[in-house]
Scaffold this motif. Structure first.
Motif, PDB file in Angstrom:
ATOM      1  N   GLY A 250       0.816  -1.209   0.000  1.00  0.00           N
ATOM      2  CA  GLY A 250       0.000   0.000   0.000  1.00  0.00           C
ATOM      3  C   GLY A 250       0.851   1.262   0.000  1.00  0.00           C
ATOM      4  N   GLY A 251       0.235   2.325  -0.488  1.00  0.00           N
ATOM      5  CA  GLY A 251       0.843   3.652  -0.361  1.00  0.00           C
ATOM      6  C   GLY A 251       2.001   3.934  -1.302  1.00  0.00           C
ATOM      7  N   VAL A 252       2.164   3.122  -2.357  1.00  0.00           N
ATOM      8  CA  VAL A 252       3.283   3.406  -3.265  1.00  0.00           C
ATOM      9  C   VAL A 252       2.825   3.925  -4.629  1.00  0.00           C
ATOM     10  N   SER A 253       1.490   4.027  -4.799  1.00  0.00           N
ATOM     11  CA  SER A 253       1.038   4.488  -6.121  1.00  0.00           C
ATOM     12  C   SER A 253       0.862   6.002  -6.124  1.00  0.00           C
ATOM     13  N   VAL A 254       0.767   6.537  -7.297  1.00  0.00           N
ATOM     14  CA  VAL A 254       0.597   7.981  -7.441  1.00  0.00           C
ATOM     15  C   VAL A 254      -0.760   8.360  -6.856  1.00  0.00           C
ATOM     16  N   GLY A 255      -0.830   9.485  -6.172  1.00  0.00           N
ATOM     17  CA  GLY A 255      -2.110   9.977  -5.691  1.00  0.00           C
ATOM     18  C   GLY A 255      -2.483   9.475  -4.321  1.00  0.00           C
ATOM     19  N   ASP A 256      -1.586   8.753  -3.709  1.00  0.00           N
ATOM     20  CA  ASP A 256      -1.841   8.337  -2.328  1.00  0.00           C
ATOM     21  C   ASP A 256      -1.587   9.485  -1.372  1.00  0.00           C
ATOM     22  N   VAL A 277       6.942   0.303 -13.027  1.00  0.00           N
ATOM     23  CA  VAL A 277       7.462  -0.805 -13.830  1.00  0.00           C
ATOM     24  C   VAL A 277       6.509  -1.047 -14.996  1.00  0.00           C
ATOM     25  N   ALA A 278       7.076  -1.410 -16.147  1.00  0.00           N
ATOM     26  CA  ALA A 278       6.268  -1.574 -17.360  1.00  0.00           C
ATOM     27  C   ALA A 278       5.566  -2.922 -17.365  1.00  0.00           C
ATOM     28  N   ILE A 279       4.767  -3.150 -16.304  1.00  0.00           N
ATOM     29  CA  ILE A 279       3.975  -4.385 -16.222  1.00  0.00           C
ATOM     30  C   ILE A 279       2.559  -4.038 -15.751  1.00  0.00           C
ATOM     31  N   LYS A 280       1.624  -4.937 -16.033  1.00  0.00           N
ATOM     32  CA  LYS A 280       0.264  -4.768 -15.552  1.00  0.00           C
ATOM     33  C   LYS A 280      -0.264  -6.142 -15.171  1.00  0.00           C
ATOM     34  N   PRO A 281      -0.682  -6.367 -13.931  1.00  0.00           N
ATOM     35  CA  PRO A 281      -0.743  -5.397 -12.828  1.00  0.00           C
ATOM     36  C   PRO A 281       0.635  -5.200 -12.195  1.00  0.00           C
ATOM     37  N   ALA A 282       0.644  -4.441 -11.076  1.00  0.00           N
ATOM     38  CA  ALA A 282       1.834  -4.227 -10.237  1.00  0.00           C
ATOM     39  C   ALA A 282       2.789  -3.197 -10.816  1.00  0.00           C
ATOM     40  N   LYS A 283       2.257  -2.147 -11.415  1.00  0.00           N
ATOM     41  CA  LYS A 283       3.127  -1.104 -11.975  1.00  0.00           C
ATOM     42  C   LYS A 283       3.899  -0.340 -10.892  1.00  0.00           C
ATOM     43  N   PRO A 284       3.214   0.153  -9.831  1.00  0.00           N
ATOM     44  CA  PRO A 284       4.009   0.914  -8.857  1.00  0.00           C
ATOM     45  C   PRO A 284       4.809  -0.023  -7.956  1.00  0.00           C
ATOM     46  N   PHE A 285       6.039   0.329  -7.710  1.00  0.00           N
ATOM     47  CA  PHE A 285       6.899  -0.514  -6.866  1.00  0.00           C
ATOM     48  C   PHE A 285       8.019   0.361  -6.315  1.00  0.00           C
ATOM     49  N   ALA A 286       8.269   0.218  -5.024  1.00  0.00           N
ATOM     50  CA  ALA A 286       9.367   0.962  -4.408  1.00  0.00           C
ATOM     51  C   ALA A 286      10.359  -0.030  -3.843  1.00  0.00           C
ATOM     52  N   PRO A 294      16.940  -4.857   2.892  1.00  0.00           N
ATOM     53  CA  PRO A 294      16.096  -4.570   1.727  1.00  0.00           C
ATOM     54  C   PRO A 294      14.634  -4.345   2.131  1.00  0.00           C
ATOM     55  N   VAL A 295      14.051  -3.292   1.595  1.00  0.00           N
ATOM     56  CA  VAL A 295      12.640  -2.988   1.856  1.00  0.00           C
ATOM     57  C   VAL A 295      11.907  -2.925   0.519  1.00  0.00           C
ATOM     58  N   PHE A 296      10.862  -3.736   0.410  1.00  0.00           N
ATOM     59  CA  PHE A 296      10.074  -3.821  -0.816  1.00  0.00           C
ATOM     60  C   PHE A 296       8.756  -3.103  -0.576  1.00  0.00           C
ATOM     61  N   GLY A 297       8.530  -2.009  -1.271  1.00  0.00           N
ATOM     62  CA  GLY A 297       7.255  -1.305  -1.168  1.00  0.00           C
ATOM     63  C   GLY A 297       6.322  -1.836  -2.250  1.00  0.00           C
ATOM     64  N   LEU A 298       5.480  -2.784  -1.854  1.00  0.00           N
ATOM     65  CA  LEU A 298       4.592  -3.427  -2.822  1.00  0.00           C
ATOM     66  C   LEU A 298       3.303  -2.622  -2.948  1.00  0.00           C
ATOM     67  N   PRO A 299       2.661  -2.673  -4.101  1.00  0.00           N
ATOM     68  CA  PRO A 299       1.407  -1.944  -4.260  1.00  0.00           C
ATOM     69  C   PRO A 299       0.296  -2.547  -3.398  1.00  0.00           C
ATOM     70  N   GLY A 300      -0.731  -1.748  -3.137  1.00  0.00           N
ATOM     71  CA  GLY A 300      -1.787  -2.180  -2.212  1.00  0.00           C
ATOM     72  C   GLY A 300      -2.829  -3.086  -2.828  1.00  0.00           C
ATOM     73  N   PRO A 302      -4.636  -6.057  -4.040  1.00  0.00           N
ATOM     74  CA  PRO A 302      -4.247  -7.415  -3.658  1.00  0.00           C
ATOM     75  C   PRO A 302      -3.538  -8.226  -4.739  1.00  0.00           C
ATOM     76  N   VAL A 303      -4.014  -8.186  -5.972  1.00  0.00           N
ATOM     77  CA  VAL A 303      -3.347  -8.959  -7.026  1.00  0.00           C
ATOM     78  C   VAL A 303      -1.980  -8.347  -7.317  1.00  0.00           C
ATOM     79  N   SER A 304      -1.924  -7.014  -7.327  1.00  0.00           N
ATOM     80  CA  SER A 304      -0.651  -6.336  -7.600  1.00  0.00           C
ATOM     81  C   SER A 304       0.390  -6.712  -6.557  1.00  0.00           C
ATOM     82  N   SER A 305      -0.029  -6.792  -5.293  1.00  0.00           N
ATOM     83  CA  SER A 305       0.950  -7.114  -4.252  1.00  0.00           C
ATOM     84  C   SER A 305       1.489  -8.529  -4.454  1.00  0.00           C
ATOM     85  N   MET A 306       0.626  -9.448  -4.892  1.00  0.00           N
ATOM     86  CA  MET A 306       1.093 -10.817  -5.145  1.00  0.00           C
ATOM     87  C   MET A 306       2.027 -10.871  -6.348  1.00  0.00           C
TER      88      MET A 306
END
Ligand code: AMP
Ligand code: MG
Length: 410
Positions: A250-256, A277-286, A294-300, A302-306
């Motif tokens: 959560g909290g890594v996409s634009v507009g959060d 990242v040039a993928i769909k789903p799961a474009k935003p990633f930190a 290492p800290v992985f900022g995964l998108p919120g 549910p499918v994107s996070s997986m």
């Protein structure tokens, strides 16, 4: 708008920062799936002594040359004991599978080729035995001084058995990374109580903890953190102290509300990389490191996070665990599209949730598992593979596609 980063380039950035953990001595019972960091040589023989592969009679082969023939039975040897007698000419000993071959004997006659005589004092052997018949020599499997497993071996149940056989209690392996999982978002609720307006239940944490455990890493539940900078900073600082890697969702996409971004930027000293990242789903990633962790900022979503876990976290964490480079990512194979996969050109690689099945033609056939929006977790749950659909307008039914195998297939 930020430029899209190609998937491979994003993966490379992550891999460069996730080095293998320092080896530890681990009890065999804890080491399933771990990767050895030592060349294991044996100090012992397996089997440790010559023993019988069959229930039957230990004999001198030469005595049976004229079979059928009768021999005197001089004793019985069970597994776990050793004979205190010698089998002399014209003699035999009853023997059970795994028992040591007694001195004097050089062959085993299986029980099916014998008849008990004289209340067990004598035995009739129906066919001749050859020297070494049914004898398992000492060191047949492993000889003393032999290299048993090279460093870099992934320990399966059989490996652990071999290590136990040569008397090892522990083995030198890379430890499982301890992976903290933190959900972020004011809307998230744990547990099964009633939901207030605007609230949803936290599903990413249970899913990501399961992905971590299912991949052989050690999950650490860090709970839910509200969208609040000081809470987030506190939770992430605490996490990097006790974990080898941290996953936030959560909290890594634009507009959060930018609190995850602010907290991660501050704690990483501004080194966090915010990627599209040039993928769909799961474009935003930190991704970045905090105190070397290492800290992985995964998108919120549910499918994107997986999907983000599969693309970035799993290979990187496997590298930390010492897995060989060739097996860091899930297997990719060619499959057959059993239906049309339509898409529009958008500069991204689409990862399409599918049900894949090996069929009679020896090929993997795939069908969509359902609607593909990144919030629709059920169609991800039903999928056992992802089709990697390159930029363009998709493929027709019957086309060959690239398939990433997930659990259940790999
Ligand atoms: P965010 O990336 O924080 O903007 O979240 C994107 C979407 O994912 C929103 O609809 C969130 O409510 C949802 N979401 C975020 N975190 C979770 C979570 N832990 N479990 C379920 N849904 C979540
Ligand atoms: Mg959020």
């Amino acid at each position: 708008m930020t430029a899209l980063v190609a998937l491979d380039a994003a993966v490379e950035r992550v891999m460069a920062a996730c080095r293998p953990l320092e080896p530890v001595g681990m009890a065999l019972a804890d080491a399933l799936g771990c990767v050895t960091a030592e060349d294991v040589t044996s100090g012992e023989s397996i089997p440790p002594f010559a023993n019988t592969a069959m229930d039957g009679y230990a004999v001198r082969a030469a005595d049976t040359a004229g079979a059928p023939t009768e021999l005197e039975v001089v004793g019985t040897i069970a597994a776990g004991s050793a004979a205190s007698f010698v089998v002399g000419p014209g003699q035999a000993a009853r023997i059970m599978t795994g028992a040591p071959i007694p001195d004097g004997a050089d062959a085993i006659v299986m029980v099916e080729r014998t008849t008990v005589l004289d209340g067990g004092r004598r035995v009739s052997v129906s066919t001749p035995a050859g020297v070494g018949d049914h004898v398992r020599p000492a060191g047949e499997d492993v000889a003393p001084g032999q290299l048993v497993f090279e460093a870099g071996t992934v320990l399966g149940p059989g490996h652990l058995g071999v290590l136990a056989s040569i008397g090892r209690q522990t083995v030198c392996v890379r430890p499982r990374p301890r992976v903290g999982v933190l959900s972020t978002g004011d809307e998230l609720v744990a547990g099964g109580g009633p939901l207030l307006p605007g609230q949803i239940r936290d599903s990413n944490r249970i899913t990501l903890l399961a992905l971590v455990a299912g991949s052989g890493f050690e999950p650490v539940d860090l709970g839910i953190c509200p969208d609040d900078e000081s809470h987030l900073s506190g939770a992430i600082s605490h996490a990097v102290e006790r974990c080898d890697a941290v996953l936030t969702s959560g909290g890594v996409s634009v507009g959060d509300f930018d609190f995850v971004k602010v907290a991660l930027d501050r704690l990483s000293g501004g080194t966090m990389q915010w990627m599209q990242v040039a993928i769909k789903p799961a474009k935003p990633f930190a991704f970045g490191t905090i105190e070397g962790v290492p800290v992985f900022g995964l998108p919120g979503n549910p499918v994107s996070s997986m999907v983000s876990f599969e693309c970035f976290a799993r290979p990187a964490l496997r590298q930390m665990m010492g897995h060989p480079e060739s097996s860091l990512s899930r297997p990719r194979v060619r499959g057959i599209a059993d239906e049309e996969f339509r898409r529009g050109a958008d500069g991204k690689l689409h990862l399409v949730r599918v049900l894949a099945r090996w069929q009679g033609d020896g090929r993997l056939h795939v069908r969509s598992s359902g609607p593909q929006a990144s919030n629709l977790l059920r169609t991800m749950a039903l999928a056992n593979a992802l089709v990697l659909l390159p930029d363009g307008d998709g493929v027709k039914s019957g086309a060959e596609v690239e398939v990433l195998l997930l659990d259940g297939l790999s």
